[in-house]
Design an enzyme around this catalytic site. Structure first.
Site, mmCIF file in Angstrom:
data_model
loop_
_atom_site.group_PDB
_atom_site.id
_atom_site.type_symbol
_atom_site.label_atom_id
_atom_site.label_comp_id
_atom_site.label_asym_id
_atom_site.label_seq_id
_atom_site.Cartn_x
_atom_site.Cartn_y
_atom_site.Cartn_z
ATOM 1 N N HIS A 232 -1.203 -4.694 5.644
ATOM 2 C CA HIS A 232 -2.532 -4.699 5.961
ATOM 3 C C HIS A 232 -3.422 -5.239 4.890
ATOM 4 O O HIS A 232 -4.720 -5.135 4.940
ATOM 5 C CB HIS A 232 -2.791 -3.356 6.675
ATOM 6 N N GLU A 233 -3.015 -5.554 3.314
ATOM 7 C CA GLU A 233 -3.983 -5.888 2.471
ATOM 8 C C GLU A 233 -3.707 -7.332 2.074
ATOM 9 O O GLU A 233 -3.097 -7.597 1.307
ATOM 10 C CB GLU A 233 -3.594 -5.007 1.190
ATOM 11 N N THR B 141 0.564 3.437 2.102
ATOM 12 C CA THR B 141 0.818 3.773 3.525
ATOM 13 C C THR B 141 2.280 2.911 3.751
ATOM 14 O O THR B 141 2.988 3.477 4.582
ATOM 15 C CB THR B 141 -0.231 3.186 4.350
ATOM 16 N N HIS C 276 5.224 4.808 2.894
ATOM 17 C CA HIS C 276 5.436 6.328 3.754
ATOM 18 C C HIS C 276 6.038 5.506 5.040
ATOM 19 O O HIS C 276 7.000 6.225 5.551
ATOM 20 C CB HIS C 276 4.216 6.890 4.313
ATOM 21 N N CYS D 217 -21.397 4.864 19.145
ATOM 22 C CA CYS D 217 -21.035 6.393 18.984
ATOM 23 C C CYS D 217 -21.803 6.952 18.023
ATOM 24 O O CYS D 217 -22.430 6.314 17.336
ATOM 25 C CB CYS D 217 -19.502 6.654 18.818
ATOM 26 N N CYS E 14 -17.486 0.642 17.596
ATOM 27 C CA CYS E 14 -18.219 0.440 19.041
ATOM 28 C C CYS E 14 -19.515 0.165 18.800
ATOM 29 O O CYS E 14 -20.032 -0.560 19.663
ATOM 30 C CB CYS E 14 -17.656 1.395 19.891
ATOM 31 N N CYS F 105 0.758 -1.019 0.010
ATOM 32 C CA CYS F 105 -0.037 0.045 -0.109
ATOM 33 C C CYS F 105 1.167 1.232 -0.028
ATOM 34 O O CYS F 105 2.362 1.365 0.548
ATOM 35 C CB CYS F 105 -0.914 0.052 1.319
#
Length: 344
Positions: free
Chosen positions: A65-66, A47, A50, A98, A95, A45
């Site tokens: 994370h993919e 990210t 980075h 919220c 949650c 990714c």
């Protein structure tokens, strides 16, 4: 009977800015409500670029994370899953109570605790809570299923834009997320999609994926006067590069009442033409993570075979040892599609 697991696994570990190292790490042990996946594929990714190349990462961490994989072990209290089943790692659930969760926007949840220590899927095994496990539809391969996370991001951006068939769109930046946004737009019936991209490799991919027009960034006119309209103005612009100048140019391409969706992340802050926004009643919004049913949408779209996954995914998968070199090629624009890592 649960198959015996090895004690150690190979993983790509972030060491310092610009350097990762493939090391041996203990195979995580599932808690009562955890699932251990043997990772099949993990995408690279923006990210991740980075974190590694720009030094945003935490030393000694594992990115990625993919991912997709097969269940290797189950916690004692996990039900509804079997060893060997294919799955992907989904989002952290909100949650549920919220304001944002009640508004069906769990990506903005304020009641979920921070992620804490994250160990990703640039490794042979990935541990995750059963609440994050998402089943892969029958007939969809694990290689294609690894696109579910970034495709969920692209679909969320399309949702945020409100774009409709018959409208004209711009995708600024044809890296992997930009190409997935283009493909998602075409799949949803948007036929006129202009793509702006400096890399020749990525421009050619954008043509093949279905762009109606492909330009270089310097071909996008930015009028000096904020009320001036450019030729070929678009109803919606998706900025997927995170480059400050590209954000400014994308805003200038909008029709009156148009929408700019910020999808890509970057460190350089753009100068927003507030008078252009005011005089033309433009909308500028971000697209962070996923729709509430984003993974279900993405997996269904992938299973439908309506996306050109052969174009969206690079033809050759890479091993952990080739990860850093692939990141450098991605950052330079020499790679167009999604790079998938096969850790084992």
């Amino acid at each position: 009977m649960t198959p015996a697991l090895p004690e150690a696994m190979r993983a790509a570990v972030y060491r310092e800015r610009g350097r990762i190292a493939v090391e041996k790490r203990p195979v995580p042990e599932p808690g009562p409500r955890d699932v251990l996946l043997r990772v099949s594929h993990c995408g690279v990714c923006g990210t991740d670029l980075h974190l590694v190349l720009d030094g945003w990462g935490r030393p000694d961490s594992i990115g990625g994370h993919e991912y997709s994989g097969r269940i290797a072990a189950l916690g004692t209290q996990v039900s509804g899953w079997k060893i060997g089943e294919p799955a992907v790692g989904g989002p952290v659930p909100g949650c549920g109570s919220c304001d944002y969760c009640r508004a069906q926007r769990p990506a903005l949840c304020t009641g979920t605790p921070g992620l804490g220590e994250f160990q990703g899927a640039f490794a042979e095994y990935k541990l995750l809570p059963e609440t994050q496990l998402v089943r892969v539809p029958q007939g969809l391969g694990l290689r294609e299923a690894a696109l579910s996370e970034p495709l969920s991001v692209a679909l969320h951006a399309v949702t945020r834009s409100g774009v409709r068939p018959g409208q004209r769109a711009l995708v600024s930046g044809a890296g992997p997320i930009g190409l997935l946004t283009l493909a998602a737009l075409r799949a949803r019936g948007v036929e006129e999609v202009v793509v702006s991209e400096p890399s020749e490799v990525r421009r050619e991919l954008a043509r093949l994926v279905g762009a109606s027009q492909v330009v270089t960034p310097d071909q996008l006119e930015v009028p000096r006067m904020p009320f001036a309209r450019v030729d070929g103005a678009v109803h919606v612009a998706f900025e997927c590069s995170g480059v400050a100048a590209a954000i400014q140019a994308a805003l200038a391409q909008l029709e009156k009442t148009g929408t700019l969706v910020l999808v890509g992340s970057g460190v350089e802050r753009p100068r927003l033409d507030a008078m252009r926004v005011l005089l033309n009643e433009l909308v500028v919004t971000g697209a962070y993570n996923y729709d509430e049913d984003g993974y279900a949408q993405a997996l269904a779209l992938l299973a439908s075979r309506r996306l050109p996954t052969d174009l969206l995914i690079e033809p050759d998968d890479i091993a952990l040892d080739g990860l850093q070199a692939a990141m450098e090629r991605l950052a330079s624009g020499r790679i167009g599609g999604k790079v998938l890592v096969v850790p084992s």
